[in-house]
Design a protein around this motif. Structure first.
Motif, mmCIF file in Angstrom:
data_model
loop_
_atom_site.group_PDB
_atom_site.id
_atom_site.type_symbol
_atom_site.label_atom_id
_atom_site.label_comp_id
_atom_site.label_asym_id
_atom_site.label_seq_id
_atom_site.Cartn_x
_atom_site.Cartn_y
_atom_site.Cartn_z
ATOM 1 N N UNK A 75 6.121 13.593 -39.267
ATOM 2 C CA UNK A 75 5.912 14.930 -39.820
ATOM 3 C C UNK A 75 6.951 15.904 -39.286
ATOM 4 N N UNK A 76 7.243 15.769 -37.994
ATOM 5 C CA UNK A 76 8.216 16.678 -37.379
ATOM 6 C C UNK A 76 9.599 16.479 -37.994
ATOM 7 N N UNK A 77 9.979 15.235 -38.203
ATOM 8 C CA UNK A 77 11.287 14.972 -38.819
ATOM 9 C C UNK A 77 11.291 15.434 -40.275
ATOM 10 N N UNK A 78 10.202 15.156 -40.987
ATOM 11 C CA UNK A 78 10.180 15.454 -42.419
ATOM 12 C C UNK A 78 10.421 16.932 -42.683
ATOM 13 N N UNK A 79 9.823 17.810 -41.876
ATOM 14 C CA UNK A 79 9.997 19.237 -42.111
ATOM 15 C C UNK A 79 11.034 19.836 -41.175
ATOM 16 N N UNK A 80 11.869 18.988 -40.559
ATOM 17 C CA UNK A 80 12.990 19.440 -39.732
ATOM 18 C C UNK A 80 12.537 20.394 -38.616
ATOM 19 N N UNK A 81 11.542 19.946 -37.842
ATOM 20 C CA UNK A 81 11.012 20.791 -36.765
ATOM 21 C C UNK A 81 11.409 20.278 -35.387
ATOM 22 N N UNK A 82 12.278 19.258 -35.346
ATOM 23 C CA UNK A 82 12.596 18.599 -34.072
ATOM 24 C C UNK A 82 13.067 19.603 -33.014
ATOM 25 N N UNK A 107 8.374 33.336 -40.202
ATOM 26 C CA UNK A 107 7.351 33.061 -41.224
ATOM 27 C C UNK A 107 7.642 31.740 -41.931
ATOM 28 N N UNK A 108 8.921 31.517 -42.253
ATOM 29 C CA UNK A 108 9.283 30.282 -42.950
ATOM 30 C C UNK A 108 9.048 29.053 -42.083
ATOM 31 N N UNK A 109 9.392 29.198 -40.777
ATOM 32 C CA UNK A 109 9.178 28.063 -39.861
ATOM 33 C C UNK A 109 7.702 27.743 -39.709
ATOM 34 N N UNK A 110 6.876 28.803 -39.673
ATOM 35 C CA UNK A 110 5.427 28.585 -39.587
ATOM 36 C C UNK A 110 4.941 27.808 -40.795
ATOM 37 N N UNK A 111 5.447 28.201 -41.965
ATOM 38 C CA UNK A 111 5.037 27.525 -43.182
ATOM 39 C C UNK A 111 5.448 26.056 -43.135
ATOM 40 N N UNK A 112 6.644 25.792 -42.597
ATOM 41 C CA UNK A 112 7.091 24.395 -42.502
ATOM 42 C C UNK A 112 6.144 23.605 -41.608
ATOM 43 N N UNK A 113 5.733 24.243 -40.518
ATOM 44 C CA UNK A 113 4.775 23.590 -39.615
ATOM 45 C C UNK A 113 3.447 23.347 -40.335
ATOM 46 N N UNK A 114 3.016 24.353 -41.106
ATOM 47 C CA UNK A 114 1.771 24.217 -41.848
ATOM 48 C C UNK A 114 1.831 23.064 -42.836
#
Lengths: 244, 204, 218
Positions: free
Chosen positions: B99-106, B118-125
């Motif tokens: 999930x972390x890789x898929x939404x580029x949250x590494x 706000x956008x990063x939060x949405x990616x996490x969501x």
């Protein structure tokens, strides 16, 4: 024909329109007989004098204060199990009436207690229990008033009524544990030794019946008001939605 | 996987949609469209089982559904990884790396959710959807506050999910860039007569 | 469910004040009461059990409105309702977390405040025992009240109006146990009744609270 037919708002409105004059008339007659007989045609107590006559307001209202909560409990259960709107609205309608009876019971008790016990208020178990019952009524009424969506409010208050009943019951016994007071025992009982002589008891029965029918009258009236206010709200929401 | 038959839903005691019907098979993506207030959110919440159905049937395995609403259910004082770990644990899963890789949250893993944009939060969501391990995603406006690149990431994640036999219902106004999506315009189901709801309960 | 408990405890720790707030309030009550009623030791000894219990009760009440409200506002409660967690379990874990953060520290700190209020020497053991056994009921009853009022704007006020009458039996048995213990009487009976209330609440209230949450989510 089943009893549930009266849970239909339209049917309820029709029936109550027909029943209200009779029920209210009966309440007036019973109360008039009971109170006039009780106040003017009973002797004065050898110990309590004329103050004993407040019994005709005090005992019936105290009984109805508890009965009203029972009625709300039944209404809440019916709403949760069968989802009849009228029963939820009837429970809502009964709460302020029950609270009023509680307050009347407490106030007349205080007025009676002053000459008898020499104090307006004592932390006697019965008085305390009624005060706590009044608090439960307040919480219930406040929750109805606070929740905007009508069905959600009915759900929440019904759950509160059921859980509240358990805790009100517990409080009653906790209070007895806490203080054995100076309140006299039950005024009326069928099997045990009579606490109140028949001279006082007969009008008292009339008053109790009168208060009961008065309660029914008020609840019918208030339930009709609740149904009508719900209809108005439904019309307004339809109007806002541009349907009307 | 999901079959909806003659469904009616209400909001605030007022029926908004009626006669809604559609089916969703593995690999299907359904996009809900319609103007504001038509009942997209209400429909999604009803499908998720958060709201009772007024009429009709929803045939679905509730154990396969996950829902993503306007709010992401993130805790500001937990880090990105901790937020995901919590939802994974709730769903009996352990792996959060895909999930972390898929939404580029590494790069953001150790950062507190409070410090995300706000956008990063949405990616996490949205990454949360992956850690639930559930097949049917119900999404309400998933692309709000996402930039073009993130919408692309989301599209790729969604496509991979569908390829693995998942399905999704998405309420959105924008084009997700997924040509396989079926579009369902909810305007056609809008209530015309208003014969149901609180109105009639008080009169019936 | 353990994950939820863990998360709630972690949130309480990080938010700061989760632990401290209730304790500070409890301390305030113990300081303000002697200032209000006068410094006379005998009087304080007599009223200490009641004051300590009322302080604990109010300190518990203080943090109740946040029990579900935060998760309701940020959408987490919706997501939990869709997740495999039963809402009854969510309520039970939330109440447990609330107890670990407020009730348990209150019980552990109470003897110190007992000193301030010149509690009789025999009362300390009973004070801690009664608070340990009774505060779970406070958290559970509170979770029910919080579930009822989670969607309301002025929820806090109505929450206390609903919860405080339901605290009556707990308060009576709790304070009575300490009072009897302090004078060397038989404190076992109220203590056991107190435990019964906690256990009964744990058995019933999560279901009632979950029903209330469901009504509030739709």
């Amino acid at each position: 024909m089943s009893i549930w037919e009266y849970a239909n708002p339209k049917k309820f409105m029709q029936t109550s329109t027909w029943a209200l004059p009779w029920v209210s008339g009966l309440a007036v007659v019973l109360l008039a007989v009971g109170l006039i007989w009780g106040f003017f045609f009973t002797p004065e107590d050898y110990k309590q004098g004329s103050t004993v006559k407040i019994i005709y307001l005090h005992v019936p209202s105290a009984m109805m204060a508890v009965s009203a909560w029972f009625m709300m409990l039944v209404g809440s259960l019916i709403w949760l199990i069968r989802r009849h709107h009228v029963s939820a609205l009837a429970a809502k309608a009964a709460a302020p009436v029950g609270l009023t009876f509680t307050v009347i019971g407490l106030v007349t008790g205080a007025i009676w207690g002053q000459p008898m016990w020499g104090t307006w208020w004592a932390w006697d178990p019965r008085l305390t229990s009624f005060l706590i019952l009044g608090l439960f009524y307040l919480g219930y009424i406040a929750l109805w008033a606070a929740v905007e969506d009508a069905d959600t409010a009915a759900d929440l208050t019904s759950v509160l009524c059921i859980v509240g009943s358990v805790f009100a019951f517990l409080s009653r016994y906790a209070v007895l544990f806490w203080n054995q007071g100076l309140h006299q025992g039950a005024s009326l009982s069928v099997d045990a030794e009579q606490h109140v002589s028949n001279v006082y008891a007969f009008p008292l029965w009339f008053c109790i019946a009168g208060f009961l029918v008065l309660f029914v009258t008020l609840v019918l009236l208030r339930t009709r008001t609740e149904i009508r206010s719900r209809r108005i709200r439904a019309l307004m929401s339809r109007e806002r939605a541009g349907v009307l | 996987m999901l079959n909806v038959h003659d469904l009616a839903v209400s909001r605030g005691g007022l029926t908004v949609l009626e006669g809604v019907g559609f089916g969703l098979a593995a690999g299907d993506l359904l996009v809900l469209r319609g103007p504001n207030g038509v009942g997209k959110t209400t429909l999604l919440r009803t499908l998720a089982g958060l709201q009772p159905t007024l009429e009709g049937r929803v045939a679905v395995d509730q154990e396969q559904i996950t829902y993503s609403g306007h709010a992401d259910g993130l805790k500001a004082t937990l880090t990105v990884a901790e937020n995901l770990q919590f939802w994974a644990a709730v769903h009996g899963q352990t792996a959060i790396d895909p999930a972390i890789t898929a939404m580029d949250l590494t790069a953001l893993q150790a950062r507190r959710a409070a410090d995300l944009s706000a956008g990063q939060k949405r990616r996490l969501g949205l990454a949360r959807l992956l850690v639930t391990g559930r097949k049917i995603w119900l999404m309400d406006e998933p692309t709000v506050s996402l930039d073009a690149a993130s919408v692309g990431l989301f599209g790729a994640m969604l496509r991979a999910h569908l390829a693995q036999g998942g399905a999704a219902v998405v309420a959105t106004h924008i084009d997700l860039g997924l040509p396989e999506a079926r579009v369902l315009d909810l305007t056609q189901f809008k209530v015309k007569s208003n014969r149901k709801g609180a109105f009639d309960e008080a009169f019936a | 469910m353990m994950a939820l408990l863990q998360r709630d405890l972690r949130l309480a720790l990080r938010a700061g004040g989760g632990f401290g707030l209730g304790l500070a309030f409890f301390l305030m009550v113990a300081v303000l009461v002697p200032l209000g009623v006068g410094p006379e030791g005998a009087l304080l000894t007599r009223i200490a059990p009641g004051i300590l219990w009322i302080g604990a009760l109010l300190a518990c009440l203080l943090s109740l409105d946040r029990m579900f409200a935060l998760d309701f506002e940020d959408g987490a409660l919706d997501l939990m309702a869709v997740s495999p967690l039963p809402l009854e379990g969510v309520v039970a874990m939330k109440a447990l977390a609330h107890w670990v953060v407020t009730g348990l520290p209150l019980a552990l700190m109470a003897p110190v405040l007992g000193l301030l209020l010149s509690l009789a020497p025999g009362g300390y053991v009973w004070l801690v025992a009664a608070l340990v056994l009774g505060t779970p009921a406070l958290s559970l009853i509170g979770s029910f009240g919080a579930a009822l009022t989670v969607g309301l704007k002025r929820g806090g006020l109505i929450l206390s109006l609903i919860v405080l009458p339901m605290y009556v039996p707990t308060l009576i048995f709790g304070a009575e146990a300490v009072r009897r213990g302090a004078v060397g009487g038989d404190a076992m009976v109220p203590l056991l009744l107190l435990a019964a209330i906690s256990l009964g609440s744990a058995a019933i209230l999560p279901f009632a609270a979950a029903a209330a949450l469901r009504a509030n989510l739709k």
